[in-house]
Design an enzyme around this catalytic site. Structure first.
Site, PDB file in Angstrom:
ATOM      1  N   THR A 190       0.012   5.948   7.770  1.00  0.00           N
ATOM      2  CA  THR A 190      -1.111   6.193   6.866  1.00  0.00           C
ATOM      3  C   THR A 190      -1.627   4.856   6.616  1.00  0.00           C
ATOM      4  OG1 THR A 190      -0.397   8.094   5.724  1.00  0.00           O
ATOM      5  CG2 THR A 190      -1.967   6.926   4.600  1.00  0.00           C
ATOM      6  N   ASN A 402       6.501   9.119  -4.721  1.00  0.00           N
ATOM      7  CA  ASN A 402       6.080  10.299  -3.952  1.00  0.00           C
ATOM      8  C   ASN A 402       6.354  11.620  -4.649  1.00  0.00           C
ATOM      9  OD1 ASN A 402       4.979   9.491  -1.159  1.00  0.00           O
ATOM     10  ND2 ASN A 402       6.683   8.088  -1.506  1.00  0.00           N
TER      11      ASN A 402
END
Length: 407
Positions: A190, A402
């Site tokens: 990412t 996360n």
């Protein structure tokens, strides 16, 4: 070649801007614009994930089918991934808005997004952001920095660099910025990367240089083993350096490729060092391999091992985890011939020789592993091939970040 101050605006003719468009919560920069005074040759590499975000599909079309590119519009906060035809339509609307604001062809506008998957981007805020950024475009170093800050998501630091090299008697500059911290895994991550250069080069060789460089840089990074939907690296060359056009893979090409690779390596390492929750950069070098493929496979397997990453966080010389990761990599080697070293600013220590412990000092090993940058060197004694991969330690904070990423 020398490192110079700046990032994407270091090369001649490139301008940038960054601001808050209201996409993220709070008054946080979340949109960036990159623009060249003249049309550019464009090259790109993209995620290998079958699930590709709308901007990836748009950029592939522009890179592969358009004659030139001249601008990049990037937003952070929302990834525009898994958004169907509506999401792709917003890419087209973004390009149209940039086309009007900059007076350039719609099919010369590249777009990029990063952030939460599954949400539609607020297109009216995107359009307003483009309208507001166009007058702010600047060639200044500060403008490039604003753009680098605007593309960050969970990154803790901006990532930008520039180098200068002489080609055909002309000063050629390569500058870049990227973002990447989590959902990072080899075969792109990412991560969004934007590289600018003023070199004169054919589109074919520009793409060749980027594709080759990515293999040993961004594709050798792993933070958490997740390959993203949005990974994109774009390389724009506007030719304003005025060197003789590079059309063959001879000396001038090699000089440019070396400069490009330096920029990409620097950015890749800083992505790894800024991994979500990370407290240390973990570098793995495999030497003495029979082939480059074998070295790459072994180094990637070590760098992605969660048990090894946890040991690095604990400053624990648990070398068995490294040998284990090598063993399940799929590469064939003799574990009873492997030598392993740990190295950092605190020194270098041989941990195992021919597959068994050397009787090393645990205290010295802990001291070496307590630095901010730690390297493991594995010698498989089969040949002369080498490979280097980069990752980070696995900390408590990775889970925290996360667990509540959207909330």
């Amino acid at each position: 070649m020398k490192v110079i101050e700046g990032g994407v605006t270091a090369a001649q003719g490139f301008l940038a801007a960054g601001l808050s468009a209201g996409i993220k919560k709070g008054n946080t920069k979340d949109m960036a614009m990159l623009y060249s005074k003249v049309p550019c040759e464009a090259a790109g590499t993209f995620t290998t994930n079958i699930v590709k975000a709308a901007p990836v599909k748009w950029d592939q079309k522009i890179v592969y089918e358009s004659e030139k590119a001249q601008a990049v519009i990037c937003n952070s906060g929302i990834a525009n991934a898994c958004t169907g035809e509506e999401g792709f339509g917003y890419c087209k609307e973004t390009a149209k808005a940039a086309s009007l604001a900059l007076n350039i062809p719609e099919d010369s506008v590249l777009v990029a997004s990063t952030g939460v998957i599954g949400q539609q981007i607020p297109i009216e805020k995107i359009k307003k952001g483009i309208e507001n950024m166009a007058p702010l475009l600047s060639e200044s170093i500060g403008a490039g920095t604003l753009a680098a800050e605007a593309i960050m998501t969970t990154d803790t630091v901006k990532k930008e660099i520039a180098v200068e090299v002489e080609i055909d008697g002309k000063n050629v500059t390569v500058g870049g910025m990227c973002k990447g911290s989590g959902m990072i895994h080899p075969n792109m991550c990412t991560m969004l990367g934007f590289i600018t250069t003023d070199v004169v080069i054919s589109k074919e060789l520009l793409q060749a240089a980027l594709s080759e460089s990515v293999k040993d840089t961004y594709n050798m990074v792993s933070v958490d083993g997740d390959t993203s939907t949005n990974d994109t690296v774009l390389l724009l060359a506007n030719g304003l350096a005025g060197n003789k056009k590079i059309e063959t893979k001879e000396e001038d090409y090699k000089k440019f490729a070396e400069a490009l690779n330096y920029v990409n390596t620097w950015l890749a390492k800083h992505i790894a060092a800024d991994g979500e929750g990370a407290s240390a950069l973990f570098e793995v070098k495999v030497i003495g391999a029979k082939s480059k493929e074998q070295a790459v496979t072994l180094s990637k397997s070590i760098i992605t091992s969660n048990l090894t990453k946890a040991a690095i966080f604990g400053h624990d010389a648990n070398w068995g985890r490294i040998l284990c990761a090598m063993g399940y990599s799929g590469a064939v080697f003799d574990p009873e011939k492997v030598d392993l070293y740990f190295e950092s600013k605190a020194g270098k220590l041989k941990i195992i020789e021919n597959g068994v412990a050397t009787g090393y000092s645990e205290e010295e090993a802990t001291k070496i592993l307590s630095e901010k940058e730690v390297t493991a060197i594995a010698d498989v004694k089969m040949g002369t091939a080498t490979a280097t991969a980069w990752g980070c330690d696995l900390t408590y904070d990775y889970v925290k970040i996360n667990a509540d990423y959207r909330s």
